[in-house]
Design a protein around this motif. Structure first.
Motif, PDB file in Angstrom:
ATOM      1  N   VAL A   1      24.338 -15.057   0.523  1.00  0.00           N
ATOM      2  CA  VAL A   1      25.667 -15.565   0.126  1.00  0.00           C
ATOM      3  C   VAL A   1      25.445 -16.686  -1.040  1.00  0.00           C
ATOM      4  O   VAL A   1      26.013 -16.871  -1.896  1.00  0.00           O
ATOM      5  CB  VAL A   1      26.540 -16.091   1.297  1.00  0.00           C
ATOM      6  CG1 VAL A   1      27.791 -16.725   0.805  1.00  0.00           C
ATOM      7  CG2 VAL A   1      26.887 -14.973   2.215  1.00  0.00           C
TER       8      VAL A   1
ATOM      9  N   VAL B   1      22.831  -7.325  -3.862  1.00  0.00           N
ATOM     10  CA  VAL B   1      24.216  -7.433  -3.629  1.00  0.00           C
ATOM     11  C   VAL B   1      25.094  -7.983  -4.921  1.00  0.00           C
ATOM     12  O   VAL B   1      26.193  -7.587  -4.994  1.00  0.00           O
ATOM     13  CB  VAL B   1      24.374  -9.109  -2.345  1.00  0.00           C
ATOM     14  CG1 VAL B   1      25.636  -9.555  -2.433  1.00  0.00           C
ATOM     15  CG2 VAL B   1      23.778  -8.472  -1.180  1.00  0.00           C
ATOM     16  N   LYS B   2      24.441  -8.694  -5.568  1.00  0.00           N
ATOM     17  CA  LYS B   2      24.873  -9.401  -6.915  1.00  0.00           C
ATOM     18  C   LYS B   2      25.381  -7.815  -7.626  1.00  0.00           C
ATOM     19  O   LYS B   2      26.534  -7.956  -8.419  1.00  0.00           O
ATOM     20  CB  LYS B   2      24.093 -10.264  -7.628  1.00  0.00           C
ATOM     21  CG  LYS B   2      24.881 -10.571  -9.085  1.00  0.00           C
ATOM     22  CD  LYS B   2      25.941 -11.492  -8.627  1.00  0.00           C
ATOM     23  CE  LYS B   2      26.654 -12.118  -9.896  1.00  0.00           C
ATOM     24  NZ  LYS B   2      28.124 -12.886  -9.581  1.00  0.00           N
TER      25      LYS B   2
ATOM     26  N   THR C   1      26.511 -17.074  -4.819  1.00  0.00           N
ATOM     27  CA  THR C   1      27.856 -17.863  -5.213  1.00  0.00           C
ATOM     28  C   THR C   1      27.543 -18.612  -6.384  1.00  0.00           C
ATOM     29  O   THR C   1      26.782 -19.099  -6.937  1.00  0.00           O
ATOM     30  CB  THR C   1      27.874 -18.857  -4.104  1.00  0.00           C
ATOM     31  OG1 THR C   1      28.133 -18.268  -2.788  1.00  0.00           O
ATOM     32  CG2 THR C   1      28.975 -19.665  -4.210  1.00  0.00           C
TER      33      THR C   1
ATOM     34  N   ALA D   1      26.542  -9.714   4.041  1.00  0.00           N
ATOM     35  CA  ALA D   1      26.593 -10.626   3.085  1.00  0.00           C
ATOM     36  C   ALA D   1      27.587 -10.087   1.952  1.00  0.00           C
ATOM     37  O   ALA D   1      28.006 -10.897   1.314  1.00  0.00           O
ATOM     38  CB  ALA D   1      25.225 -10.692   2.313  1.00  0.00           C
TER      39      ALA D   1
ATOM     40  N   HIS E   1      30.408 -12.384   0.277  1.00  0.00           N
ATOM     41  CA  HIS E   1      29.634 -13.015  -0.762  1.00  0.00           C
ATOM     42  C   HIS E   1      30.658 -13.886  -1.637  1.00  0.00           C
ATOM     43  O   HIS E   1      30.271 -14.790  -2.248  1.00  0.00           O
ATOM     44  CB  HIS E   1      29.239 -11.640  -1.872  1.00  0.00           C
ATOM     45  CG  HIS E   1      30.308 -11.105  -2.339  1.00  0.00           C
ATOM     46  ND1 HIS E   1      31.155 -10.034  -2.009  1.00  0.00           N
ATOM     47  CD2 HIS E   1      30.956 -11.184  -3.752  1.00  0.00           C
ATOM     48  CE1 HIS E   1      31.766  -9.323  -2.771  1.00  0.00           C
ATOM     49  NE2 HIS E   1      31.707 -10.286  -3.832  1.00  0.00           N
TER      50      HIS E   1
ATOM     51  N   ASP F   1      28.375  -6.068  -6.402  1.00  0.00           N
ATOM     52  CA  ASP F   1      29.365  -6.802  -6.680  1.00  0.00           C
ATOM     53  C   ASP F   1      30.025  -6.368  -7.937  1.00  0.00           C
ATOM     54  O   ASP F   1      30.985  -6.634  -8.581  1.00  0.00           O
ATOM     55  CB  ASP F   1      29.084  -8.409  -6.475  1.00  0.00           C
ATOM     56  CG  ASP F   1      30.225  -9.482  -7.101  1.00  0.00           C
ATOM     57  OD1 ASP F   1      31.501  -9.106  -6.581  1.00  0.00           O
ATOM     58  OD2 ASP F   1      29.943 -10.284  -7.598  1.00  0.00           O
TER      59      ASP F   1
END
Length: 747
Positions: free
Chosen positions: A113, A151-152, A117, A84, A88, A155
């Motif tokens: 994902v 994940v965010k 998004t 992911a 992403h 990022d």
């Protein structure tokens, strides 16, 4: 197309990290569907899609997904999470769909994902609304799989590391959002290594002068600091080894720059007055050795009273555990010491990633369990976020809710409840259960009756006394701290006025659609469909929401119009809409001309806007010849005063849509707002009007004890469209029960 993506190993100028190169080599030698295969396929896919795209720095865009995937791998993320990380941005930046992601990489990767998004392909009326909707979507996804936010965060961390390539305005905007939302989120999840770096990077861009100053001062004191750290370390090590306490790690480290800056601001001190800029960490093997090591520290150095915290016996809500103490060294300077086990240290560094929680079914979805109290904050956030319709109010409440809980109180049974700093017994009651708060009569703290507005302190034992006939007071809104308590109080008042709100909603529909046949329409299938599409369970719920202003009359009518069109043939629809869902407009306005007057039909005649209905451009109007030599009075066609006027005194008029004078005209409109009476409610309403450039001619407030406040405003408005937007914006505020336009039928 898919075969090309999966089969080719890309040749790129980008230097791939060792772990990814090893993964690609393993994929070549092993065709089985392993974890490495999923990771490599995701990389290949992302590489092809981002080919030809570059970042502001000039680096190939794929460098960003590779860095994000690397951060997730360092946190111990599984193959789905790392995949992911590679993917992403593909839905946002390319033409690939979420359905394709699911087909190629599975449902879990698609959900991650989708959760990160942005809603960049949708239109919003403001940046605040877009930001709010992005966060709503992200937190809903977190409730299904907590890896979404991990994940965010990865990022955002890499974006912050490369922020120097953006213009200063964007740097400050992104840094402010990161410090207010994402750094507290990393803290909530216990990911200390992300939190500290995010805070320091934000500090660098938001207070650049202070950042450089503290950075230089810390560097200046480096030699002195390292000598002091070496002496303290050797002193503690020799004493711990003498008692055969097994030491996994013993080291001193400087505090991160933003932490030093916060301490200076909080204590109003200069850098030279901050002595404990280094913290010592002792990592041992067992809980019992933690407490033995604490005794050694207190024996070697003099402890400072009130500076000891036991987070092992009383863990933080994010599951952080450690013993914290501050002692005085031989030179009279404070020394901060943290003592923990290796497992506790791993949790302190990696947070939620250190103990992924799997569902009982065995699937690897990271479900937020309803009985897992480390996610209490997230469940509470989800409970109230849908009730906050106003974007700015949602963002403000989100910021408040994300900051660390720092007050720990006890129930009479000894259960620990973590609350935000400044919380009261009312906040405590609503944390226990909604009905406990709704029927709260009083509270005893440490066995004594206390004022409900009194802030709670660490260690307080709180007992809530309830009574069947008791109910929330509007005064509580002026001192409760937690968003959940504030929202429950608002909800109770809205529900308690339910019958009144249903009647008001029905009255609004009756005025718009006509009284004839309304009862049968409200019981019809189309109306039930409208309620469901507006996210209400029943027509009564829809009417109540319409009554207290959560949804506008235009929204209901437009939805009803759409449903009728869908369910009937075109010919029948046109006929029915003309008779049931259109405002009466039987007077035909004259055709427009090139007149410079804003109103067509009164050229060269004395005329004025009626003071009763105060019509706006976009509304159907009619002229009335006055009997007091004031010329022609312009009214709304549905004004009650027009009904009494004989036909021979009526003059057909209309707004001039071709007015070319170039100046923006505004027109006075009076509104009345019924709102929950709390400190600052008028200020919040005026702020939303000011944001849209609305001039406020006059404002007045009437209050009475335990009753909603009545706020009267006189506004300058351009046209009907702007007026409806303003009404809708105010109606979304949680404290607003009802809002309506004031029509003075006596004028």
């Amino acid at each position: 197309m898919t075969a090309i993506y999966l089969a080719e190993t890309p040749k790129t100028e980008l230097e791939l990290p060792d772990w990814l190169q090893a993964c690609l080599l393993q994929q070549k030698s092993d065709s089985n569907q392993t974890d490495a295969d999923l990771i490599c396929r995701a990389f290949n896919f992302a590489y092809k899609l981002h080919e030809g795209q570059y970042r502001k720095s000039g680096a190939p865009y794929i460098a960003h997904p590779v860095a994000v995937a690397g951060l997730l791998r360092d946190l111990g993320g599984d193959s789905v999470t790392i995949a992911a990380g590679f993917l992403h941005d593909v839905v946002e930046d390319t033409e690939v769909t979420l359905e394709e992601i699911e087909e190629l990489f599975g449902l879990q990767v698609r959900q991650l994902v989708e959760g990160v998004t942005k809603l960049s392909k949708f239109n919003f009326s403001s940046k605040t609304e877009r930001q709010a909707e992005n966060f709503r979507r992200m937190f809903l996804a977190m409730a299904t799989d907590i890896r979404v936010i991990v994940v965010k965060l990865a990022d955002r961390l890499h974006n912050m590391r490369t922020l120097e390539h953006l213009d200063p305005k964007k740097q400050k905007r992104i840094s402010l959002e990161t410090r207010e939302i994402f750094a507290p989120l990393a803290n909530r999840l216990g990911i200390g290594r992300f939190k500290w770096e995010l805070e320091d990077l934000c500090f660098k861009y938001l207070e650049p002068e202070a950042y450089e100053q503290i950075k230089a001062l810390v560097a200046e004191r480096r030699a002195d600091r390292e000598a002091r750290i070496a002496w303290v370390t050797e002193t503690l090590r020799s004493r711990l080894e003498k008692l055969k306490i097994r030491i996994s790690e013993l080291q001193g480290r400087p505090k991160h720059l933003y932490g030093i800056y916060q301490k200076m601001q909080r204590q109003h001190k200069e850098f030279s007055q901050i002595y404990d800029i280094a913290a010592f960490r002792i990592i041992v093997e067992t809980n019992e050795e933690c407490y033995r090591a604490l005794a050694v520290v207190h024996d070697a150095f003099k402890p400072i009273p009130g500076r000891f915290k036991d987070y092992i016996g009383l863990p933080k809500p994010n599951r952080y555990q450690s013993l914290h103490t501050t002692v005085v060294g031989s030179n009279g300077r404070p020394i901060e010491v943290q003592i923990r086990t290796m497992e506790m240290h791993h949790v302190a560094e990696y947070g939620i990633a250190a103990h992924w929680k799997y569902k009982e079914s065995g699937s690897s979805d990271l479900q937020v369990s309803s009985d897992d109290d480390k996610f209490t904050w997230l469940r509470q956030l989800l409970e109230w976020q849908n009730d906050l319709k106003d974007a700015q109010e949602y963002i403000d409440s989100l910021k408040d809710n994300l900051f660390e809980d720092d007050v720990y109180v006890f129930t009479p049974n000894g259960d620990v409840i973590a609350l935000a700093h400044g919380s009261t017994a009312v906040d405590f009651a609503y944390r226990i259960h909604t009905e406990v708060g709704n029927h709260m009569k009083g509270a005893r703290v440490n066995g004594r009756w206390t004022m409900l507005s009194q802030p709670l302190e660490n260690g307080d034992i709180v007992e809530i006394v309830t009574q069947k006939n008791s109910h929330p007071s509007l005064d509580w809104l002026n001192f409760v701290v937690t968003p959940s308590a504030r929202n429950r109080i608002r909800q109770w008042y809205k529900r308690s006025h339910r019958d009144e709100n249903i009647a008001r909603g029905k009255e609004l529909l009756e005025k718009e659609l006509g009284k004839s046949g309304l009862d049968s329409l409200l019981k019809s299938e189309p109306m039930q469909t409208v309620a469901q599409r507006c996210n209400y369970l029943s027509v009564d719920d829809l009417l109540a929401a319409l009554g207290y202003g959560e949804i506008t009359l235009n929204q209901v009518v437009n939805r009803l119009r759409d449903v009728v069109k869908e369910q009937q043939p075109v010919e029948e629809v046109e006929s029915e809409l003309d008779t049931e869902i259109s405002v009466s407009n039987d007077r035909v306005a004259p055709s427009s001309s090139n007149s410079n007057s804003p109103i067509i039909g009164v050229e060269g005649l004395l005329h004025h806007l009626a003071g009763c209905c105060k019509p706006l451009p976009g509304e159907s109007i009619i002229g009335v010849v006055t009997q007091n030599a004031r010329g022609i009075s312009i009214h709304c066609q549905d004004c009650v005063n027009v009904e009494k006027v004989p036909g021979e005194r009526l003059v057909p008029v209309s707004w001039n849509s071709n007015d070319e004078r170039g100046q923006v005209l505004t027109y006075p409109v009076d509104i009345q707002i019924e709102a929950l009476d709390r400190v600052g409610v008028l200020k919040d309403i005026l702020a939303r009007l000011s944001d849209r450039g609305i001039n406020i001619r006059n404002a007045g407030v009437k209050t009475s004890r335990n009753r909603p406040a009545l706020i009267s405003l006189s506004l300058d408005i351009r046209d009907r469209q702007q007026f409806e937007y303003i009404l809708q914006r105010i109606q979304k505020m949680s404290d607003v029960l009802n809002i309506h336009r004031v029509i003075n039928s006596d004028r």
